[in-house]
Design a protein around this motif. Structure first.
Motif, PDB file in Angstrom:
ATOM      1  N   ILE A 343       0.847  -1.206   0.000  1.00 57.45           N
ATOM      2  CA  ILE A 343       0.000   0.000   0.000  1.00 57.45           C
ATOM      3  C   ILE A 343       0.879   1.253   0.000  1.00 57.45           C
ATOM      4  O   ILE A 343       0.611   2.215  -0.728  1.00 57.45           O
ATOM      5  N   ALA A 344       1.946   1.238   0.798  1.00 60.79           N
ATOM      6  CA  ALA A 344       2.854   2.388   0.825  1.00 60.79           C
ATOM      7  C   ALA A 344       3.465   2.614  -0.553  1.00 60.79           C
ATOM      8  O   ALA A 344       3.569   3.767  -1.012  1.00 60.79           O
ATOM      9  N   TYR A 345       3.844   1.530  -1.216  1.00 62.30           N
ATOM     10  CA  TYR A 345       4.442   1.655  -2.553  1.00 62.30           C
ATOM     11  C   TYR A 345       3.438   2.242  -3.539  1.00 62.30           C
ATOM     12  O   TYR A 345       3.774   3.139  -4.336  1.00 62.30           O
ATOM     13  N   THR A 346       2.198   1.754  -3.492  1.00 58.33           N
ATOM     14  CA  THR A 346       1.155   2.265  -4.397  1.00 58.33           C
ATOM     15  C   THR A 346       0.928   3.760  -4.177  1.00 58.33           C
ATOM     16  O   THR A 346       0.825   4.535  -5.130  1.00 58.33           O
ATOM     17  N   ARG A 347       0.870   4.166  -2.911  1.00 55.44           N
ATOM     18  CA  ARG A 347       0.640   5.590  -2.615  1.00 55.44           C
ATOM     19  C   ARG A 347       1.847   6.435  -2.989  1.00 55.44           C
ATOM     20  O   ARG A 347       1.697   7.580  -3.420  1.00 55.44           O
ATOM     21  N   LEU A 348       3.047   5.907  -2.846  1.00 56.67           N
ATOM     22  CA  LEU A 348       4.234   6.661  -3.268  1.00 56.67           C
ATOM     23  C   LEU A 348       4.228   6.885  -4.780  1.00 56.67           C
ATOM     24  O   LEU A 348       4.598   7.969  -5.257  1.00 56.67           O
ATOM     25  N   GLN A 349       3.804   5.866  -5.526  1.00 57.82           N
ATOM     26  CA  GLN A 349       3.708   6.028  -6.977  1.00 57.82           C
ATOM     27  C   GLN A 349       2.681   7.104  -7.330  1.00 57.82           C
ATOM     28  O   GLN A 349       2.891   7.917  -8.235  1.00 57.82           O
ATOM     29  N   GLU A 350       1.574   7.088  -6.601  1.00 58.87           N
ATOM     30  CA  GLU A 350       0.535   8.108  -6.813  1.00 58.87           C
ATOM     31  C   GLU A 350       1.084   9.502  -6.508  1.00 58.87           C
ATOM     32  O   GLU A 350       0.887  10.450  -7.298  1.00 58.87           O
ATOM     33  N   LEU A 351       1.773   9.636  -5.396  1.00 56.30           N
ATOM     34  CA  LEU A 351       2.328  10.929  -5.001  1.00 56.30           C
ATOM     35  C   LEU A 351       3.405  11.388  -5.981  1.00 56.30           C
ATOM     36  O   LEU A 351       3.541  12.590  -6.245  1.00 56.30           O
ATOM     37  N   ARG A 352       4.137  10.411  -6.529  1.00 59.79           N
ATOM     38  CA  ARG A 352       5.160  10.753  -7.519  1.00 59.79           C
ATOM     39  C   ARG A 352       4.516  11.325  -8.778  1.00 59.79           C
ATOM     40  O   ARG A 352       4.985  12.316  -9.349  1.00 59.79           O
ATOM     41  N   SER A 353       3.419  10.706  -9.247  1.00 62.33           N
ATOM     42  CA  SER A 353       2.747  11.189 -10.463  1.00 62.33           C
ATOM     43  C   SER A 353       2.153  12.579 -10.270  1.00 62.33           C
ATOM     44  O   SER A 353       2.000  13.342 -11.226  1.00 62.33           O
TER      45      SER A 353
END
Length: 376
Positions: A343-353
């Motif tokens: 979940i942390a990885y998914t949210r980091l990808q979202e925040l990166r975009s």
């Protein structure tokens, strides 16, 4: 007694007595206008008048020419409105014995109809640019929403409020401390002419009569009684505008003030009012919310929406878990945010975009140390 006799008598009494004369008001209630005028032809004073006072009133009575005054107002396209007339604003009756004897009115619209939804906007004559701007915007905003703007046609805030209403072809009433054919102050001659053409002028004094200091103060009670509420825009601690506001409070009308800089003496009177009976308002919508009908609410106030406000709560937790300066792994972020690594990885990808974070190899860090979005 017929209506014409009473109208003539009331017209005469506007030359004989001063506006707001409580003694004359009691005589009108007890004896009526015709008998009061007839009594002034004799030497025996009516109850409450000294010999000296009675002599002064009789002197004025001998000079009264009500037929000429009524002809003069008619020549201006105006009229003399008396209590009991269809055009008489009944809220003026709240003034009791200080109620106007009658009102000399110039302009086409109905004073009674316009006064039903009306607000007084008053303030300093020597106002600042801030005060003039606010009064003009308030006048325009109220008029655009179908409210009548009432003021005294004076320099400063009064004139700005009238001009704001006129600029949007709205309704405005100038209540004068002189005759409706007298341009006072002279510098507002053009404005007073525009009010007469597009709105209404009203006065207790007959045509041709001049203003005095006391008449300005007494005029304020009419502004307060005529309207649903009074807004003060800039006023010193000793100001006629505060007299209007406090009279409005005594009459159970709404009292409002627009705050200004605490360093300005022209705001001191308003702030004192707001510490007591006054309500803070900043625009026409807030005024109408107070004086208007149920459901006429001002819009909710809120700050601007920024990109961070639109994030999912889980993304906010991940963003807040990232340290200000260091780059960290997904596992570190998951532990700090109290969530699973995937979940942390998914949210980091979202925040990166979205531009909040950036990736360097296996590590993640804030794009900006304070955690703000680059477009915030």
């Amino acid at each position: 007694m017929n209506g014409d006799e009473e109208r003539l008598a009331r017209a005469a009494l506007t030359r004989i007595g001063e506006p707001g004369d409580e003694l004359v008001g009691r005589w009108l209630t007890e004896y009526g206008p015709v008998e009061t005028v007839q009594a002034l032809g004799g030497e025996q004073p009516l109850e409450g008048a000294s010999q000296e006072r009675w002599a002064g009133l009789r002197l004025r009575a001998r000079g009264a020419r009500p037929e000429a005054d009524l002809a003069a107002i008619g020549a201006l396209g105006g009229r003399f409105v008396c209590p009991g007339d269809r055009e008489w604003p009944c809220q003026l009756d709240d003034l009791g014995d200080t109620r106007p004897i009658g009102l000399w009115v110039r302009g086409r619209p109905s004073l009674r109809f316009w006064a039903l939804r009306s607000v007084a906007v008053v303030g300093a004559r020597a106002c600042t640019d801030y005060g003039a701007h606010l009064a003009s915007v308030l006048g325009a905003g109220l008029a655009e929403r179908g409210w009548t703007v009432v003021s005294g046609a004076a320099y400063g805030v009064d004139g700005a409020a009238h001009r704001g209403a006129l600029a949007v072809d709205g309704a405005t009433v100038g209540v004068l401390a002189c005759g409706v054919d007298v341009a006072y102050p002279p510098g507002n001659r053009a404005l007073i002419g525009r009010i007469a053409e597009q709105g209404l002028l009203a006065a207790e004094l007959p045509p041709g009569d001049h203003p005095t200091r006391s008449r300005f103060v007494l005029r304020n009670r009419v502004i307060a009684a005529l309207t649903r509420g009074t807004v003060v825009v800039e006023a010193q601690l000793r100001s006629g505008s505060l007299v209007t506001a406090r009279r409005a409070a005594q009459l159970d009308r709404y009292v409002m003030g627009v705050p200004g800089p605490v360093t300005s003496g022209l705001s001191a009177g308003v702030h004192q009012l707001l510490r007591g009976e006054g309500e803070v308002v900043t625009d026409a919508a807030e005024v109408i919310e107070l004086v208007g009908d149920i459901g006429e609410l001002a819009p909710e106030r809120s700050g601007p929406v920024v990109p961070r406000d639109l994030l999912h709560p889980a993304a906010v937790r991940v963003l807040e878990a990232l340290p200000a300066r260091a780059a960290v792994t997904v596992g570190w972020v998951a532990h700090a945010a109290g969530t699973a690594s995937d979940i942390a990885y998914t949210r980091l990808q979202e925040l990166r975009s979205l531009g909040f974070v950036e990736r360097t190899g296996e590590h993640w860090k804030l794009t900006h140390p304070d955690g703000r979005h680059p477009n915030r």
